[in-house]
Structure formats: structure tokens, C-alpha cells
Enzyme design. Structure first.
Site, PDB file in Angstrom:
ATOM      1  N   ASP A 156       0.851  -1.186   0.000  1.00 54.10           N
ATOM      2  CA  ASP A 156       0.000   0.000   0.000  1.00 54.10           C
ATOM      3  C   ASP A 156       0.888   1.238   0.000  1.00 54.10           C
ATOM      4  OD1 ASP A 156      -2.282   1.837   0.649  1.00 54.10           O
ATOM      5  OD2 ASP A 156      -3.302  -0.060   1.032  1.00 54.10           O
ATOM      6  N   HIS A 232      -3.736   6.147   3.259  1.00 50.35           N
ATOM      7  CA  HIS A 232      -4.432   4.951   2.786  1.00 50.35           C
ATOM      8  C   HIS A 232      -3.848   3.679   3.398  1.00 50.35           C
ATOM      9  CE1 HIS A 232      -5.789   1.928  -0.206  1.00 50.35           C
ATOM     10  NE2 HIS A 232      -6.796   2.760  -0.451  1.00 50.35           N
ATOM     11  N   SER A 563     -11.158  -0.772  -0.985  1.00 48.75           N
ATOM     12  CA  SER A 563      -9.874  -0.729  -0.269  1.00 48.75           C
ATOM     13  C   SER A 563     -10.079  -0.984   1.219  1.00 48.75           C
ATOM     14  CB  SER A 563      -9.207   0.638  -0.441  1.00 48.75           C
ATOM     15  OG  SER A 563      -8.598   0.754  -1.689  1.00 48.75           O
TER      16      SER A 563
END
Length: 781
Positions: A156, A232, A563
Site C-alpha cells: 500500500d 491509505h 480498499s
């Protein structure tokens, strides 16, 4: 000859000269372009399939030898190569010209050479909603399975290690099998790793070449290290394995105990996605992350990114996730990926390889309603995450069309930048109507603020997930509520309104529902593989986040997307792995798919969110909504070995030689009827049923040693389904049994639509459910 004719002849000669000159210039341009293409280097991935040598150094030497031979010297090879893939598979990424790439593709052992590609990120209450009730960190000592001893790898955007979600106060010892490292870099030292974050690596060479350079300094907040500048990766890591955090909240909303699905699992961070102008994650960096994760010894990989439609074949190295996950799965690593955010349209699901667990997104039973009180005392409801400054009283309310800078410009309707009259909008709440996907509540709120407005009501068609407008009051409503407000504005002499603070409300909304953005099946690449596999919470998920310019280290944010659903399943996979250390990735997937739920909290079938509210089908949620409690004790599992995947690739029409290059297997492709349908998945999808088909499956008993299972079939409309045998009896000597499913079309009219049903094996305690998806096509009688 007349003057006119003479003039025409001169113009004709001039025209001819201009045409000839243009042709010569075009030839020169094309020649220069060809020269430039031949001399300009770009990153190419030279894929060589499964590794031949166990020693990584030997594999690396082979790569350098190939490049040296191609480029003429060891020095040139050293300057060209970016990565050597030498742990999970063999290959390298290097800077090559077009002609060099074509030449190296002819070398012995090279499977393919492809240009580097960019992949995109698929961007508290959820665990209680799923039935995992860890009320506090006190549960650590009472023997409850919290994923202890497992290692979750996260490919990620990196991690914010100071987040309290990653403290290691109750973590066990780092597993002895761990081979990873904690790479240092900008604002990231070895002290940022602990018993929770046991490893951190970062991969930049592929993306930095593609983007030419990182935008650093005042124009970017990115770090040349595993530190997360975007948030994220921090969010997904804490969702999967964050430790208990008391009183986690976003500006007072959703307050409670935050934790990941496997709070005692270790985390290994692989930063392959970057906040730079080009955005996203490069295939070369992703492949290196997979390669290192395989070497380091992770058990689970959560990968919340992917490619858009159209997809590439599973032996096409342009899909780095499909290739990297194949080798990871072959080494016993469970790979979980997001389905994508291109819903609600069908045929949009990504990450469709059968060895990947592909996750769709659903809502949870928490909402943040905000009251809109109109001047006529009518109260309407919207949703908001804004806890900023409110007037706490009534102020002027107007519709954006009424305060347009140019009455003939439609851009004022959805409050695009510069479209509003500052004199007329100042001091008012402005109602805007969304007209396109390009304009959202964030952009519209900025335009209203620029025009001097004090709040925004944004009307749009249903779209799951809320956005934060910072300190600016903003409320999202649907078109029905928006129209009611417009009607009031048009009737009232001096329309006014008051916006209330949002509240956190739990258990009052029907859920789960399939998120509107969640990508849908069937798979465009292999419709005989049902995708997505499973669904999990992915709307307004609160988790750890990069603090964004504050000194606080306990920042939390809401994010929505597949996600967010992906790490939910990764956390559950870690719990299953912790309890069943020898289970394969396929067994873990089977446990979740066959025990998933199709029923919501109101007792009705799970439905799609949005305008249709139709009952969700397997192309929306796969086996259903994940049920972690039942997944711990599935009763039966459908297992798959690497050889099965190889034969599946054969069924797609790839030659034995091309498959051998990828897998280094010596087996040839077998030619069997219905071969493509017989991969031992916990689902059955028949995309082209002409008249009849026979599908075989094999189940392994992992429940009571002595058990008798009976088949219960819910037939798809127009399809006759027969199971043989209808009873499976297991004992200490018989733990694995096979069965056949015969499908026969009874339809006279074939419209090409899929029909859905299920096959459930039950012993009275366990219900092992397999979803069915069947599409009939025309056939000759």
C-alpha cells in the site's frame, strides 16, 4: 494566357511546393521520432517465471549476465537494472529502449518483456457489526483468538508508525521464521518498527522513473521511506491488525474502541504506492513488494489496488498483482485484493485471478444523520461528517441558480468554481444539485466558501460514503430531499434554514447493503470463476490515518471503498490462519465463502444500495457477507493446489509451453471435458450452458471426525440441478469425498441472462453453501 490563369498556375505551383515541403517535414519528424524512440529508455519488466535456483544471489547473477550481454558491459547492466526479482519468482526490472526490450525478449528463459504499468489505489463499528465483540484490550489474556503469531503483509502507501493503533504492548515475540527488515529512510528509523510493525520496506524505482522525479519540498508531503504521506496504507493496516484504541473518533463522531480484525497479528509494510503527480503504484514496484513479502515470510497479503477494465490475461505480466499473487499463493500465502470501485455496473470487477480472494464492499449499520430545519419549521434529514462551526441559528437559504454569476451558465447548478455571485451568496447556505461525476460535495463546498457562503446542502443521486468538508458545514441529501428544499425556496419570501450537527446513530439502518461503488461481476477474464468471492464492510470505515499537519499521533479518519473491505477480510484470514496453521489459501477462502451470510440485520435478503434496492446476487457479493465466527468452523472446505491452477490456465487456451515458462512445471495440459468448470472453487459459475453440463467438486471434512452431510439445492430459474451422491459420509478413514453437479436447462427461450441458486451441504450443525450462477445460450435441438 489571361492574368487570372497565370495567377492560378503560380498558386498551383506554390501549393505543390507546400505539399512537398510538408511531406519532407513529416518524414523528418517521423525519422526523428523513430530515433528518439530508439534512444529513449523506459522501465520494462523482464519476467522469467518461477525461479530455477534456490540461491537468490545465483538468480541475481543470471539477471546481470543477461543485461551485460544485451548492453555490452557490466557497468551498463548495473546502471540499467532497477530490481532483481529472485525470491518468489525470477525476473528483473530495467531501463531499456524499445529495441533492447525486443531483443531481450528473444533470450532463453525469458517469458515476456512488458512496459511498466501504473496500478491505482481502490480507496470501529465494523467489527462489532461482523460479530467480533472484543470489548477492550482486556480480552488479550482470556484466550480469545486475536490472530496471535500471524504476519499480515500490507502492499500500500506505507504506514504512520506513531499511531496508537500500532503499539506493541501486548504483542508476542516476533516469529522465528521472519526474515524481513526495517528499512530506514526519510523520517523513518529502525525504532519505528516494534513487535507490531515487524518490518517495513519501500519501493520507488519503478514509479520514480515513470514520473521522472518525486515532487518534494513545499509541493508534496511525500517521504522517501515507508512513512505514509497519504493515509491509505495506515488506514488499511489498522483495519486488518490495529491494536485496541480507547475513545477513537473523528471529531466526536463514531466514538468507541477501534481495533483491527486480528489485533495481535504482526504487520509487515511494503510501500509501493506514492503521492506524486502521476499517482498510483507501478507494476515494477508491486512485483518487488510481492517478491520481498514471499522472502520475508508473511502469512497474509492485503492488496487494496488494481487495474481498470479491460483486464489482462493471467499469464500476461502487465497485471503485476495476478503474477505476484500466483507465486505468493504457490508458497502458501493468502492474498486478498479489493474488487474495485467501478460499480454498480456489471462486468467491472478487477483482481479476478482464481487464486486471489476478491472482496466487494458493503455498508454497516451506522449512519451520521444531520437535520436541516427550514424556515417553515419543516425538518428534513441529510448526512454529514462535518463537525465544524455552525451558526446554531437560522440564516438565509438560496438555490445556486439564483446566485449564479451568469444566469445562462449551467455550471452554477452544481456550484462549480467561480460560478457563483459572491454578493448574492454571501452569508447564505447554498443548495447545489450534482449534475456530473466530476463535481462532488468537496469541490462544491469550496466554491460556496469562495463566494462567501456559510454552508452547503448538496443534492445528488445515491452514492455511498461521506466526505469531510473540514470546518465548513456541509450536508449531503438525495434528490427527493433536494427537490423539497427547492420547492420551499421558491415559495418562501425570505427562505432560511438551520443546519444541525451530525449525530452517530447505530442499528437503525438496514444493513449490510452492497455499496453503490463496489465493482460487480461477472469476470470479463474468466466468467467460470465467480467474482467477487466475498463481501465485507467498506463504507465510512473509521481507522488510523496520517495526522496531516498536526502533532497528534492518534488521528482517525473515515474512508470508503473496496480498499476498506479488503483488510477486513485480511484480518479474518489471519484469525483463521492462527487457528489452522496448515490450511492453504484456498481452504481459508473456502471457509469464508461457504459460511457467508445472505441475510441482513432486518431478516431480509442483503440488497443493493441505491435506487433499485434489488436483492444482491453472487456477482454483487460472491458467497455473501463475511461471517468471521462461522468461518472459524466451516465443517467442509474446498481445497486447491498449485497444479489445479495450472490446469485451469490450460482450460483458458494457453499452451503448455507458455504455462511452463510461468510456473516452471513439467506437466502438460490435460484435455478434459468441462475442465474450465472443474477448478475446486467454493462456487460454481457456468457461463455458457447449451443443454447440460457436469461439474465436479471435492470437499475435505475439517469438522467432526464422523459426520454425514446431505445436499440441499436451490435451483436457478429454468435450470434443473441434480447432485450425486446426495449424501456424503465421513469418518476417520474417509476425510475427502467428491461429488458431481449435473445442470440441465429446461428453458425454451434463452435470453442470455444469468440465473442464481445455491448448493448447501449440511450435517445439522454446519451449513456449507456454494453459490451457483448459470447462463444458458442457444443450442441446436
Amino acid at each position: 494566357m489571361s492574368t487570372t490563369n497565370a495567377r492560378n498556375m503560380r498558386w498551383n505551383r506554390m501549393d505543390q511546393w507546400l505539399v512537398i515541403s510538408a511531406i519532407l517535414l513529416l518524414q523528418d519528424f517521423l525519422f526523428l521520432s523513430q530515433i528518439l524512440a530508439e534512444t529513449t529508455t523506459s522501465v520494462h519488466i523482464v519476467y522469467m517465471g518461477d525461479k530455477i535456483y534456490d540461491n537468490p544471489d545465483t538468480t541475481k547473477k543470471v539477471h546481470h549476465k543477461i543485461l551485460s550481454s544485451l548492453l555490452g558491459s557490466k557497468e551498463a547492466a548495473k546502471n540499467s537494472i532497477l530490481y532483481s526479482y529472485k525470491h518468489g519468482f525470477s525476473g528483473f526490472a530495467a531501463r531499456l529502449t524499445k529495441s533492447q526490450a525486443e531483443e531481450v525478449a528473444k533470450f532463453p528463459g525469458v517469458v515476456s518483456v512488458i512496459p511498466n504499468r501504473i496500478h491505482k489505489l481502490h480507496t470501529t463499528r465494523s467489527w462489532d457489526f461482523l460479530g467480533i465483540h472484543h470489548s477492550s484490550s482486556n480480552t488479550v489474556s482470556n484466550g480469545i483468538n486475536l490472530g496471535e503469531g500471524t504476519i499480515i503483509g500490507v502492499i500500500d502507501t506505507g504506514i504512520w508508525p506513531e499511531s496508537v493503533s500500532f503499539n506493541d504492548e501486548a504483542m508476542g515475540k516476533i516469529p522465528s521464521r521472519w526474515k524481513g527488515v526495517c528499512e530506514v529512510g526519510e523520517q523513518f528509523s529502525s525504532k519505528n518498527c516494534n513487535k507490531k510493525i515487524i518490518g517495513a520496506r519501500w519501493f520507488l524505482k519503478g514509479i520514480s522513473h515513470h514520473a521522472k522525479k518525486l515532487i518534494l519540498g513545499n509541493e508534496s508531503s511525500e517521504y522517501l521511506s515507508a512513512r505514509d504521506a497519504i493515509g491509505h496504507g495506515t488506514h488499511t493496516a489498522s483495519t486488518a491488525a490495529g491494536y485496541f484504541v480507547e475513545n477513537a473518533n473523528y471529531r466526536g463522531l463514531a466514538s468507541g474502541i477501534a481495533r483491527g480484525g486480528a489485533p495481535l497479528a504482526h504487520l509487515a509494510i511494503y510501500k509501493a504506492c506514492w503521492d506524486i503527480s502521476v499517482g498510483g503504484c507501478s507494476g515494477a514496484d508491486i512485483l518487488k513488494a510481492f517478491d520481498k513479502a514471499i522472502h520475508d515470510g508473511v502469512d497474509i497479503l492485503t492488496v487494496s489496488l488494481g487495474l481498470n477494465i479491460p483486464l489482462f490475461s493471467y499469464v500476461d505480466q502487465r497485471d503485476a498483482i495476478a503474477i505476484g499473487s500466483f507465486h505468493a499463493t504457490a508458497k502458501g500465502i493468502t492474498v486478498i485484493c479489493s474488487a474495485g470501485n467501478s460499480g454498480p455496473n456489471s462486468l467491472t470487477v478487477s483482481n479476478t485471478a482464481p487464486w486471489i480472494i476478491t472482496v466487494a464492499a458493503t455498508t454497516i449499520d451506522r449512519a451520521f444523520p444531520a437535520a436541516i430545519i427550514l424556515g417553515n419549521n419543516l425538518t428534513l434529514w441529510g448526512e454529514s461528517l462535518d463537525a465544524g462551526k455552525h451558526s446554531n441559528g437560522f440564516v438565509g437559504l438560496t438555490y445556486s441558480e439564483r446566485v449564479a454569476l451568469d444566469p445562462d451558465d449551467d455550471t452554477a447548478k452544481d456550484c462549480q468554481s467561480g460560478s457563483l455571485n459572491a454578493t448574492m451568496a454571501a452569508g447564505k447556505i447554498v443548495l447545489c444539485f450534482s449534475l456530473s461525476e466530476e463535481q462532488d460535495i468537496i469541490s462544491a463546498s469550496l466554491a460556496v466558501r469562495e463566494a462567501g457562503g456559510v454552508g452547503i446542502i448538496f443534492a445528488q443521486s445515491h452514492e455511498d460514503g461521506l466526505n469531510q468538508c473540514g470546518s465548513f458545514p456541509c450536508v449531503k441529501v438525495d434528490y427527493e430531499v433536494g427537490t423539497q428544499i427547492v420547492s420551499y425556496i421558491r415559495r418562501a419570501r425570505f427562505p432560511t434554514a438551520s443546519l444541525s450537527f451530525p449525530k452517530t446513530v447505530i442499528g437503525k439502518w438496514t444493513s449490510p447493503r452492497v455499496a453503490s461503488f463496489s465493482s460487480r461481476g461477472p469476470s470479463t477474464m474468466s466468467p467460470s470463476v465467480l467474482k467477487p468471492d466475498i463481501a465485507a464492510p467498506g463504507v465510512d470505515i473509521l481507522a488510523a490515518f496520517t495526522p496531516k499537519g498536526t502533532t497528534k499521533n492518534n488521528a482517525f479518519q473515515f474512508l470508503s471503498g473496496t480498499s476498506m473491505s479488503c483488510p477486513h477480510v485480511a484480518g479474518i484470514a489471519a484469525l483463521i490462519k492462527s487457528k489452522n496453521a496448515t490450511w492453504s489459501p484456498a481452504a481459508i477462502r473456502s471457509a469464508m465463502v461457504t459460511t457467508a451470510s445472505q441475510i441482513g440485520n432486518d431478516g431480509s435478503f442483503v440488497s443493493e444500495e441505491g435506487s433499485t434496492l434489488k436483492e444482491a446476487d453472487p456477482f454483487d457479493i460472491g458467497g455473501g457477507h463475511v461471517n468471521p465466527i462461522k468461518a472459524m468452523d466451516p465443517g467442509l472446505i474446498y481445497d486447491i493446489i498449485t497444479e489445479d491452477y495450472i490446469q485451469f490456465l490450460c482450460s483458458l487456451g494457453y499452451s503448455s509451453s507458455s504455462i511452463r515458462k510461468v510456473t516452471k512445471t513439467t506437466r502438460s495440459c490435460e484435455k478434459q471435458k468441462y475442465q474450465g468448470l472443474n477448478l475446486n472453487l467454493p462456487s460454481i459459475s457456468v457461463p455458457n450452458l447449451k443443454k447440460a453440463a457436469k461439474v465436479t467438486r471435492t470437499v475435505t471434512n475439517v469438522g467432526n471426525i464422523t459426520a454425514v452431510y446431505r445436499a440441499i439445492v436451490k435451483e436457478p430459474y429454468g435450470i434443473e440441478v441434480r447432485v450425486e451422491p446426495q449424501i456424503l459420509s465421513f469418518n476417520s478413514d474417509t476425510t475427502i469425498l467428491s461429488f458431481s453437479v449435473m445442470l440441465h436447462s429446461t428453458q425454451k427461450v434463452h435470453n442470455g441472462n444469468y440465473r442464481f441458486g445455491s448448493l448447501t451441504w449440511t450435517d445439522g450443525k454446519h451449513s456449507v453453501r456454494t453459490p451457483l450462477a448459470v447462463r444458458t445460450i442457444k443450442f441446436e435441438s
